[in-house]
Design a protein around this motif. Sequence first.
Motif, mmCIF file in Angstrom:
data_model
loop_
_atom_site.group_PDB
_atom_site.id
_atom_site.type_symbol
_atom_site.label_atom_id
_atom_site.label_comp_id
_atom_site.label_asym_id
_atom_site.label_seq_id
_atom_site.Cartn_x
_atom_site.Cartn_y
_atom_site.Cartn_z
ATOM 1 N N TRP A 34 0.841 -1.206 0.000
ATOM 2 C CA TRP A 34 0.000 0.000 0.000
ATOM 3 C C TRP A 34 0.871 1.247 0.000
ATOM 4 N N VAL A 35 0.577 2.183 -0.896
ATOM 5 C CA VAL A 35 1.361 3.425 -0.977
ATOM 6 C C VAL A 35 0.417 4.628 -1.007
ATOM 7 N N VAL A 36 0.913 5.738 -0.498
ATOM 8 C CA VAL A 36 0.163 6.991 -0.524
ATOM 9 C C VAL A 36 0.971 7.994 -1.335
ATOM 10 N N TYR A 37 0.331 8.633 -2.318
ATOM 11 C CA TYR A 37 1.039 9.635 -3.113
ATOM 12 C C TYR A 37 0.047 10.649 -3.677
ATOM 13 N N ASN A 38 0.551 11.814 -3.995
ATOM 14 C CA ASN A 38 -0.251 12.898 -4.557
ATOM 15 C C ASN A 38 -0.388 12.665 -6.055
ATOM 16 N N ARG A 39 -1.597 12.372 -6.497
ATOM 17 C CA ARG A 39 -1.810 12.046 -7.909
ATOM 18 C C ARG A 39 -1.544 13.232 -8.838
ATOM 19 N N PHE A 40 -1.545 14.446 -8.296
ATOM 20 C CA PHE A 40 -1.299 15.628 -9.126
ATOM 21 C C PHE A 40 0.198 15.892 -9.296
ATOM 22 N N ALA A 41 0.998 15.412 -8.348
ATOM 23 C CA ALA A 41 2.435 15.667 -8.397
ATOM 24 C C ALA A 41 3.253 14.431 -8.733
ATOM 25 N N LYS A 42 2.623 13.254 -8.596
ATOM 26 C CA LYS A 42 3.358 12.019 -8.832
ATOM 27 C C LYS A 42 2.518 11.056 -9.675
ATOM 28 N N GLN A 43 3.210 10.104 -10.267
ATOM 29 C CA GLN A 43 2.535 9.111 -11.100
ATOM 30 C C GLN A 43 3.034 7.720 -10.733
ATOM 31 N N LEU A 44 2.132 6.746 -10.772
ATOM 32 C CA LEU A 44 2.483 5.367 -10.438
ATOM 33 C C LEU A 44 2.563 4.527 -11.702
ATOM 34 N N PHE A 45 3.711 3.883 -11.889
ATOM 35 C CA PHE A 45 3.880 2.902 -12.957
ATOM 36 C C PHE A 45 3.999 1.535 -12.297
ATOM 37 N N GLU A 46 3.378 0.539 -12.877
ATOM 38 C CA GLU A 46 3.478 -0.816 -12.344
ATOM 39 C C GLU A 46 4.047 -1.751 -13.398
ATOM 40 N N TYR A 47 5.072 -2.494 -12.994
ATOM 41 C CA TYR A 47 5.686 -3.470 -13.882
ATOM 42 C C TYR A 47 5.491 -4.870 -13.310
ATOM 43 N N PRO A 48 5.194 -5.860 -14.153
ATOM 44 C CA PRO A 48 4.915 -7.219 -13.678
ATOM 45 C C PRO A 48 6.165 -7.936 -13.178
ATOM 46 N N ALA A 49 6.044 -8.541 -12.006
ATOM 47 C CA ALA A 49 7.126 -9.365 -11.478
ATOM 48 C C ALA A 49 6.829 -10.840 -11.737
#
Length: 202
Positions: free
Chosen positions: A31-46
Amino acid sequence: MTGIDSGQTGIIVNLAGSERGVDDAKVETGWVVYNRFAKQLFEYPAFAQIVDYEPFDIQDKKGTIFKTDPTIEYFIEREDAKVVFLRYRKTTEELEQSVILTEVKNAYKDVAGLYETDSLINNRPAFEKEVEALLKERLSTRGFTFTNIQSSVKPNDVLQAAIVYRWKYVAIPEVAMTISMRPHWQLDSFGEVLIVCADNHK
Protein backbone atom coordinates in the motif's frame (compact mmCIF):
# COMPACT_ATOMS: atom_id res chain seq x y z
CA MET A 1 -3.93 5.31 -0.84
CA THR A 2 -3.33 2.77 -3.59
CA GLY A 3 -2.54 -0.93 -3.33
CA ILE A 4 0.17 -2.46 -5.48
CA ASP A 5 -0.46 -6.13 -6.17
CA SER A 6 2.17 -8.54 -4.86
CA GLY A 7 2.86 -9.60 -8.43
CA GLN A 8 3.69 -6.04 -9.46
CA THR A 9 6.53 -3.65 -8.76
CA GLY A 10 5.39 -0.05 -8.36
CA ILE A 11 7.43 2.92 -9.50
CA ILE A 12 6.45 6.30 -8.01
CA VAL A 13 7.58 9.17 -10.22
CA ASN A 14 7.79 12.86 -9.36
CA LEU A 15 6.20 14.85 -12.19
CA ALA A 16 7.21 18.33 -11.07
CA GLY A 17 9.41 20.28 -8.71
CA SER A 18 13.09 20.25 -7.87
CA GLU A 19 13.10 16.46 -7.33
CA ARG A 20 12.09 15.76 -10.91
CA GLY A 21 14.85 14.24 -13.04
CA VAL A 22 16.92 11.13 -13.60
CA ASP A 23 16.59 9.98 -9.98
CA ASP A 24 12.89 10.74 -9.60
CA ALA A 25 11.73 7.10 -9.47
CA LYS A 26 11.13 5.16 -6.26
CA VAL A 27 10.32 1.46 -6.08
CA GLU A 28 7.28 0.58 -3.98
CA THR A 29 5.24 -2.50 -3.08
CA GLY A 30 2.12 -3.01 -1.00
CA TRP A 31 0.00 0.00 0.00
CA VAL A 32 1.36 3.42 -0.98
CA VAL A 33 0.16 6.99 -0.52
CA TYR A 34 1.04 9.63 -3.11
CA ASN A 35 -0.25 12.90 -4.56
CA ARG A 36 -1.81 12.05 -7.91
CA PHE A 37 -1.30 15.63 -9.13
CA ALA A 38 2.43 15.67 -8.40
CA LYS A 39 3.36 12.02 -8.83
CA GLN A 40 2.54 9.11 -11.10
CA LEU A 41 2.48 5.37 -10.44
CA PHE A 42 3.88 2.90 -12.96
CA GLU A 43 3.48 -0.82 -12.34
CA TYR A 44 5.69 -3.47 -13.88
CA PRO A 45 4.92 -7.22 -13.68
CA ALA A 46 7.13 -9.37 -11.48
CA PHE A 47 5.39 -12.48 -12.82
CA ALA A 48 5.37 -14.01 -16.30
CA GLN A 49 3.67 -12.03 -19.06
CA ILE A 50 2.55 -13.78 -22.26
CA VAL A 51 2.49 -11.73 -25.45
CA ASP A 52 1.10 -13.14 -28.71
CA TYR A 53 2.47 -11.10 -31.61
CA GLU A 54 0.94 -10.66 -35.04
CA PRO A 55 2.71 -12.60 -37.84
CA PHE A 56 5.59 -10.85 -39.59
CA ASP A 57 7.99 -11.67 -42.45
CA ILE A 58 11.62 -12.75 -42.19
CA GLN A 59 14.15 -13.58 -44.92
CA ASP A 60 16.74 -16.34 -45.16
CA LYS A 61 20.23 -15.96 -46.61
CA LYS A 62 18.90 -16.09 -50.19
CA GLY A 63 16.12 -13.59 -49.57
CA THR A 64 13.34 -16.19 -49.49
CA ILE A 65 10.49 -14.92 -47.34
CA PHE A 66 9.11 -16.89 -44.40
CA LYS A 67 6.35 -15.90 -42.00
CA THR A 68 6.49 -16.33 -38.22
CA ASP A 69 4.03 -15.62 -35.42
CA PRO A 70 5.86 -15.74 -32.06
CA THR A 71 4.33 -15.87 -28.61
CA ILE A 72 6.80 -14.88 -25.90
CA GLU A 73 6.88 -15.08 -22.11
CA TYR A 74 8.83 -12.59 -20.00
CA PHE A 75 8.83 -10.64 -16.74
CA ILE A 76 10.74 -7.80 -15.08
CA GLU A 77 12.78 -8.56 -11.95
CA ARG A 78 11.94 -6.23 -9.06
CA GLU A 79 15.52 -4.95 -8.91
CA ASP A 80 15.39 -4.15 -12.65
CA ALA A 81 12.06 -2.29 -12.61
CA LYS A 82 13.59 1.12 -11.85
CA VAL A 83 16.26 0.66 -14.51
CA VAL A 84 13.63 -0.25 -17.10
CA PHE A 85 11.54 2.78 -16.20
CA LEU A 86 14.40 5.27 -16.21
CA ARG A 87 15.60 3.93 -19.56
CA TYR A 88 12.25 3.88 -21.39
CA ARG A 89 9.58 5.62 -19.28
CA LYS A 90 6.89 3.46 -20.87
CA THR A 91 4.09 1.26 -19.58
CA THR A 92 4.24 -2.52 -19.92
CA GLU A 93 1.92 -2.47 -22.95
CA GLU A 94 4.01 0.23 -24.63
CA LEU A 95 7.21 -1.73 -24.00
CA GLU A 96 5.70 -4.88 -25.48
CA GLN A 97 4.77 -3.08 -28.70
CA SER A 98 8.02 -1.13 -29.06
CA VAL A 99 11.26 -2.19 -27.36
CA ILE A 100 10.44 -5.88 -26.87
CA LEU A 101 8.79 -6.30 -30.28
CA THR A 102 11.81 -4.73 -31.99
CA GLU A 103 14.15 -7.18 -30.25
CA VAL A 104 11.89 -10.12 -31.18
CA LYS A 105 11.82 -9.14 -34.85
CA ASN A 106 15.58 -8.46 -34.97
CA ALA A 107 16.39 -11.83 -33.38
CA TYR A 108 14.28 -13.72 -35.93
CA LYS A 109 15.67 -11.74 -38.85
CA ASP A 110 19.31 -12.02 -37.74
CA VAL A 111 19.17 -15.79 -37.24
CA ALA A 112 17.12 -16.40 -40.42
CA GLY A 113 19.78 -14.54 -42.41
CA LEU A 114 22.27 -17.27 -41.50
CA TYR A 115 20.19 -20.08 -43.03
CA GLU A 116 19.84 -21.40 -46.57
CA THR A 117 16.24 -21.98 -47.69
CA ASP A 118 16.29 -25.80 -47.52
CA SER A 119 18.15 -25.72 -44.21
CA LEU A 120 15.58 -23.44 -42.62
CA ILE A 121 12.69 -25.59 -43.88
CA ASN A 122 14.26 -28.80 -42.57
CA ASN A 123 15.67 -27.45 -39.29
CA ARG A 124 12.95 -25.22 -37.88
CA PRO A 125 13.21 -26.50 -34.26
CA ALA A 126 16.96 -25.78 -34.22
CA PHE A 127 16.33 -22.38 -35.80
CA GLU A 128 13.84 -21.43 -33.09
CA LYS A 129 16.28 -22.56 -30.37
CA GLU A 130 18.87 -20.17 -31.79
CA VAL A 131 16.32 -17.35 -31.85
CA GLU A 132 15.37 -18.09 -28.24
CA ALA A 133 18.99 -18.01 -27.06
CA LEU A 134 19.70 -14.74 -28.88
CA LEU A 135 16.53 -13.11 -27.62
CA LYS A 136 17.23 -14.13 -24.04
CA GLU A 137 20.69 -12.55 -24.27
CA ARG A 138 19.51 -9.30 -25.84
CA LEU A 139 16.48 -8.75 -23.61
CA SER A 140 18.50 -9.36 -20.45
CA THR A 141 20.73 -6.40 -21.29
CA ARG A 142 17.60 -4.21 -21.38
CA GLY A 143 16.25 -5.34 -18.00
CA PHE A 144 13.80 -8.01 -19.16
CA THR A 145 13.89 -11.65 -18.06
CA PHE A 146 12.90 -13.75 -21.06
CA THR A 147 11.64 -17.24 -20.23
CA ASN A 148 10.03 -18.86 -23.27
CA ILE A 149 9.04 -18.47 -26.89
CA GLN A 150 6.71 -20.46 -29.16
CA SER A 151 6.17 -19.88 -32.83
CA SER A 152 5.65 -21.41 -36.23
CA VAL A 153 7.91 -20.59 -39.15
CA LYS A 154 6.25 -21.15 -42.51
CA PRO A 155 7.35 -20.54 -46.12
CA ASN A 156 5.51 -17.75 -47.92
CA ASP A 157 2.62 -18.64 -50.22
CA VAL A 158 4.76 -18.91 -53.36
CA LEU A 159 7.33 -21.23 -51.78
CA GLN A 160 4.62 -23.26 -50.05
CA ALA A 161 2.86 -23.81 -53.40
CA ALA A 162 6.16 -24.91 -54.96
CA ILE A 163 6.75 -27.39 -52.11
CA VAL A 164 3.24 -28.84 -52.49
CA TYR A 165 3.67 -29.13 -56.28
CA ARG A 166 7.04 -30.86 -55.93
CA TRP A 167 5.67 -33.32 -53.39
CA LYS A 168 2.49 -34.06 -55.34
CA TYR A 169 3.85 -34.27 -58.86
CA VAL A 170 7.52 -35.23 -58.39
CA ALA A 171 8.21 -36.91 -55.05
CA ILE A 172 5.12 -39.15 -54.85
CA PRO A 173 5.41 -40.45 -58.47
CA GLU A 174 9.11 -41.18 -57.88
CA VAL A 175 8.29 -43.16 -54.75
CA ALA A 176 5.53 -45.05 -56.56
CA MET A 177 7.90 -45.88 -59.41
CA THR A 178 10.55 -47.13 -57.00
CA ILE A 179 8.04 -49.39 -55.24
CA SER A 180 6.72 -50.81 -58.53
CA MET A 181 10.25 -51.71 -59.61
CA ARG A 182 11.09 -53.57 -56.42
CA PRO A 183 11.60 -57.34 -56.89
CA HIS A 184 9.22 -59.68 -55.07
CA TRP A 185 8.75 -63.41 -54.51
CA GLN A 186 6.51 -65.55 -56.71
CA LEU A 187 6.06 -69.28 -57.24
CA ASP A 188 6.14 -70.74 -60.73
CA SER A 189 3.86 -73.54 -61.92
CA PHE A 190 6.23 -76.14 -60.43
CA GLY A 191 6.29 -74.52 -57.01
CA GLU A 192 9.76 -73.04 -57.52
CA VAL A 193 10.48 -69.61 -56.10
CA LEU A 194 11.16 -66.86 -58.64
CA ILE A 195 12.33 -63.32 -58.08
CA VAL A 196 10.48 -61.08 -60.47
CA CYS A 197 9.87 -57.38 -61.00
CA ALA A 198 6.36 -55.92 -61.23
CA ASP A 199 7.14 -54.34 -64.59
CA ASN A 200 7.78 -57.78 -66.09
CA HIS A 201 4.08 -58.61 -65.74
CA LYS A 202 2.70 -55.67 -67.64
